[in-house]
Write a protein that holds these residues in place. Structure first.
Motif, mmCIF file in Angstrom:
data_model
loop_
_atom_site.group_PDB
_atom_site.id
_atom_site.type_symbol
_atom_site.label_atom_id
_atom_site.label_comp_id
_atom_site.label_asym_id
_atom_site.label_seq_id
_atom_site.Cartn_x
_atom_site.Cartn_y
_atom_site.Cartn_z
ATOM 1 N N UNK A 118 -12.230 9.038 -3.305
ATOM 2 C CA UNK A 118 -12.001 9.075 -1.870
ATOM 3 C C UNK A 118 -10.889 8.180 -1.380
ATOM 4 N N UNK A 119 -10.071 7.641 -2.294
ATOM 5 C CA UNK A 119 -8.969 6.772 -1.876
ATOM 6 C C UNK A 119 -7.801 7.612 -1.353
ATOM 7 N N UNK A 120 -7.104 7.090 -0.379
ATOM 8 C CA UNK A 120 -5.906 7.734 0.154
ATOM 9 C C UNK A 120 -4.649 6.937 -0.180
ATOM 10 N N UNK A 121 -4.805 5.652 -0.466
ATOM 11 C CA UNK A 121 -3.683 4.794 -0.826
ATOM 12 C C UNK A 121 -4.070 3.934 -2.022
ATOM 13 N N UNK A 122 -3.067 3.355 -2.655
ATOM 14 C CA UNK A 122 -3.284 2.411 -3.738
ATOM 15 C C UNK A 122 -2.445 1.171 -3.489
ATOM 16 N N UNK A 123 -2.977 0.032 -3.894
ATOM 17 C CA UNK A 123 -2.296 -1.252 -3.769
ATOM 18 C C UNK A 123 -1.465 -1.464 -5.033
ATOM 19 N N UNK A 124 -0.137 -1.450 -4.908
ATOM 20 C CA UNK A 124 0.734 -1.489 -6.087
ATOM 21 C C UNK A 124 1.810 -2.556 -5.924
ATOM 22 N N UNK A 125 2.418 -2.888 -7.060
ATOM 23 C CA UNK A 125 3.618 -3.730 -7.055
ATOM 24 C C UNK A 125 4.788 -2.852 -7.488
ATOM 25 N N UNK A 126 5.793 -2.757 -6.614
ATOM 26 C CA UNK A 126 6.927 -1.873 -6.875
ATOM 27 C C UNK A 126 8.222 -2.625 -6.589
ATOM 28 N N UNK A 127 8.782 -3.299 -7.593
ATOM 29 C CA UNK A 127 10.026 -4.067 -7.378
ATOM 30 C C UNK A 127 11.185 -3.162 -6.958
ATOM 31 N N UNK A 128 12.072 -3.735 -6.186
ATOM 32 C CA UNK A 128 13.264 -3.017 -5.727
ATOM 33 C C UNK A 128 14.424 -3.319 -6.684
ATOM 34 N N UNK A 129 14.950 -2.274 -7.278
ATOM 35 C CA UNK A 129 16.033 -2.409 -8.254
ATOM 36 C C UNK A 129 17.305 -1.796 -7.692
ATOM 37 N N UNK A 161 0.849 -1.187 0.000
ATOM 38 C CA UNK A 161 0.000 0.000 0.000
ATOM 39 C C UNK A 161 0.884 1.237 0.000
ATOM 40 N N UNK A 162 0.633 2.149 -0.942
ATOM 41 C CA UNK A 162 1.384 3.399 -1.002
ATOM 42 C C UNK A 162 0.424 4.581 -0.978
ATOM 43 N N UNK A 163 0.806 5.663 -0.305
ATOM 44 C CA UNK A 163 0.018 6.898 -0.420
ATOM 45 C C UNK A 163 -0.043 7.344 -1.872
ATOM 46 N N UNK A 164 -1.120 8.029 -2.223
ATOM 47 C CA UNK A 164 -1.287 8.441 -3.619
ATOM 48 C C UNK A 164 -0.099 9.259 -4.107
ATOM 49 N N UNK A 165 0.481 10.082 -3.240
ATOM 50 C CA UNK A 165 1.597 10.931 -3.650
ATOM 51 C C UNK A 165 2.815 10.132 -4.065
ATOM 52 N N UNK A 166 2.915 8.869 -3.616
ATOM 53 C CA UNK A 166 4.072 8.036 -3.948
ATOM 54 C C UNK A 166 3.760 6.992 -5.015
ATOM 55 N N UNK A 167 2.511 6.921 -5.452
ATOM 56 C CA UNK A 167 2.093 5.831 -6.337
ATOM 57 C C UNK A 167 2.276 6.133 -7.820
ATOM 58 N N UNK A 168 2.537 7.380 -8.175
ATOM 59 C CA UNK A 168 2.685 7.741 -9.581
ATOM 60 C C UNK A 168 3.806 6.928 -10.224
ATOM 61 N N UNK A 169 3.512 6.306 -11.369
ATOM 62 C CA UNK A 169 4.500 5.504 -12.079
ATOM 63 C C UNK A 169 4.594 4.070 -11.626
ATOM 64 N N UNK A 170 3.884 3.706 -10.552
ATOM 65 C CA UNK A 170 3.862 2.310 -10.102
ATOM 66 C C UNK A 170 2.803 1.531 -10.880
ATOM 67 N N UNK A 171 2.800 0.221 -10.697
ATOM 68 C CA UNK A 171 1.833 -0.637 -11.379
ATOM 69 C C UNK A 171 0.787 -1.105 -10.373
ATOM 70 N N UNK A 172 -0.470 -0.938 -10.727
ATOM 71 C CA UNK A 172 -1.577 -1.272 -9.837
ATOM 72 C C UNK A 172 -1.661 -2.780 -9.627
ATOM 73 N N UNK A 173 -1.875 -3.178 -8.378
ATOM 74 C CA UNK A 173 -2.204 -4.571 -8.073
ATOM 75 C C UNK A 173 -3.735 -4.672 -8.057
ATOM 76 N N UNK A 174 -4.302 -5.241 -7.042
ATOM 77 C CA UNK A 174 -5.759 -5.361 -6.988
ATOM 78 C C UNK A 174 -6.357 -4.139 -6.294
#
Length: 369
Positions: free
Chosen positions: A157-168, A31-44
């Motif tokens: 009304x979402x505050x976070x998004x469920x994303x997949x963000x691999x560590x490179x 789960x990431x705050x919306x401000x950090x989710x830009x450019x990530x890939x959405x999970x469910x």
């Protein structure tokens, strides 16, 4: 000790990709705050209620029922006992009202209000569910999050998004700093979290220490993958893990290599940007898409403005510019920086192909996503 030389025969690109992707699975969502989710890939993303939840006024004006003002005009004003309800944009529509008339559609200067314009159902209204339909996800799974997706999420009304963000983790050898940052920028734009760009000396021990898989889902080493006397990346990977293939049938980028450090896939690419970029497109990007669960890339099907010639046996990257409704080939094989700056898209030409004739429709991947 590994001998720093290319094998007698190059590994076909398709084989190299399949080997690199073997047993790679999508990373665990977070789960990431919306401000950090830009450019990530959405999970469910769970299904959401309708947005807006009810009909709203889309403009300032008079809320009426269209059936009640049929025939109203400046030549035949419709007198009403009470003036219609005034609404501001964003107000909930009053019950039984289905349109909003402009301010001058109702004359209130006399003792009795008069409607002088007909209404059309839906005029001046934002219908319930017009932004987000009920029981549908705000953003599709496997989708790369763009600014407009964040707008939808905030409206819902979402505050976070469920994303997949691999560590490179990127290991940068001397001379490859600009290329390492190029790869890092591309990785962030495609959903990765670049945990570190670590500089390492060119000796095998220093590189092996930097190729630490702990806390990473993908390792990329930039520089030192060639056959020069100072190229020790292959030796370092052999100490840390396993070299799976060195020498890929990819032009440019033949000195790229793939391997494993523990369970973490490793890609070693040349330090020159024009040789590293094809390795990014052809090898790193498929690995990152597997880790993120991304389902598609943006592409565009256009005819070629002129032919592209290619050598059988080597996969090649061609850079393209969109011009007059067609793809204009800019470069194949050699990819100067000034050409990279102009390119709108890239095309992977399979090793089995001799190229494409002028006018052939090709589905090129957009570089300016």
């Amino acid at each position: 000790m590994i001998t720093q030389c290319l094998p007698a025969s190059l590994t076909p690109l398709e084989t190299a990709v399949a080997t690199l992707l073997y047993e790679i699975e999508a990373v665990t969502p977070e789960e990431l705050p919306l401000a950090e989710a830009l450019g990530c890939v959405v999970a469910e993303i769970p299904a959401l209620p309708s947005v807006p939840a009810r009909d709203l006024a889309a403009a300032d004006g008079w809320a009426v029922n269209a059936n009640d003002v049929v025939g109203a005009s400046s030549y035949s004003p419709l007198a009403v006992v009470r003036p219609p309800t005034w609404v501001d944009a964003g107000d909930a529509m009053p019950q039984h009202c289905d349109c909003v008339l402009d301010i001058d559609a109702v004359d209130t200067s006399g003792p009795v209000a008069e409607v002088i314009v007909e209404g059309v159902p839906g005029q001046g209204i934002r219908r319930a569910g017009s932004d987000v339909a009920a029981d549908r996800p705000a953003i599709a799974s496997g989708h790369l999050i763009r600014p407009r997706d964040l707008l939808t999420a905030r409206a819902a009304g979402l505050e976070t998004l469920n994303v997949r963000r691999p560590r490179l983790r990127i290991v940068n050898l001397p001379g490859g700093t600009a290329t390492a940052h190029l790869i890092a920028d591309h990785a962030r734009a495609n959903g990765a979290h670049v945990t570190e760009i670590e500089a390492a000396a060119r000796d095998a021990s220093s590189i092996a220490d930097a190729l630490d898989p702990v806390g990473s889902d993908l390792l990329i080493a930039v520089g030192g993958s060639g056959v020069g006397r100072n190229d020790a990346t292959l030796t370092a990977l052999a100490r840390r893990g396993e070299v799976l293939a060195h020498g890929i049938a990819l032009q440019p980028g033949r000195t790229a290599a793939i391997g494993r450090a523990g369970a973490v896939p490793v890609l070693m690419m040349p330090g020159a940007p024009d040789h590293a970029l094809p390795a990014w497109f052809a090898l790193a990007l498929p690995a990152l898409e597997r880790l993120t669960g991304r389902r598609s890339r943006e592409s565009r099907l256009l005819p070629l403005a002129r032919k592209i010639a290619s050598s059988v046996g080597l996969a090649e990257i061609a850079l393209l510019e969109e011009r007059d409704g067609a793809w204009l080939p800019l470069a194949t094989g050699d990819l100067p920086l000034h050409v990279m700056a102009r390119a709108d898209a890239w095309l992977l030409i399979p090793g089995s192909s001799e190229g494409f004739a002028a006018g052939t429709p090709v589905d090129a991947y957009l570089w300016r996503e």
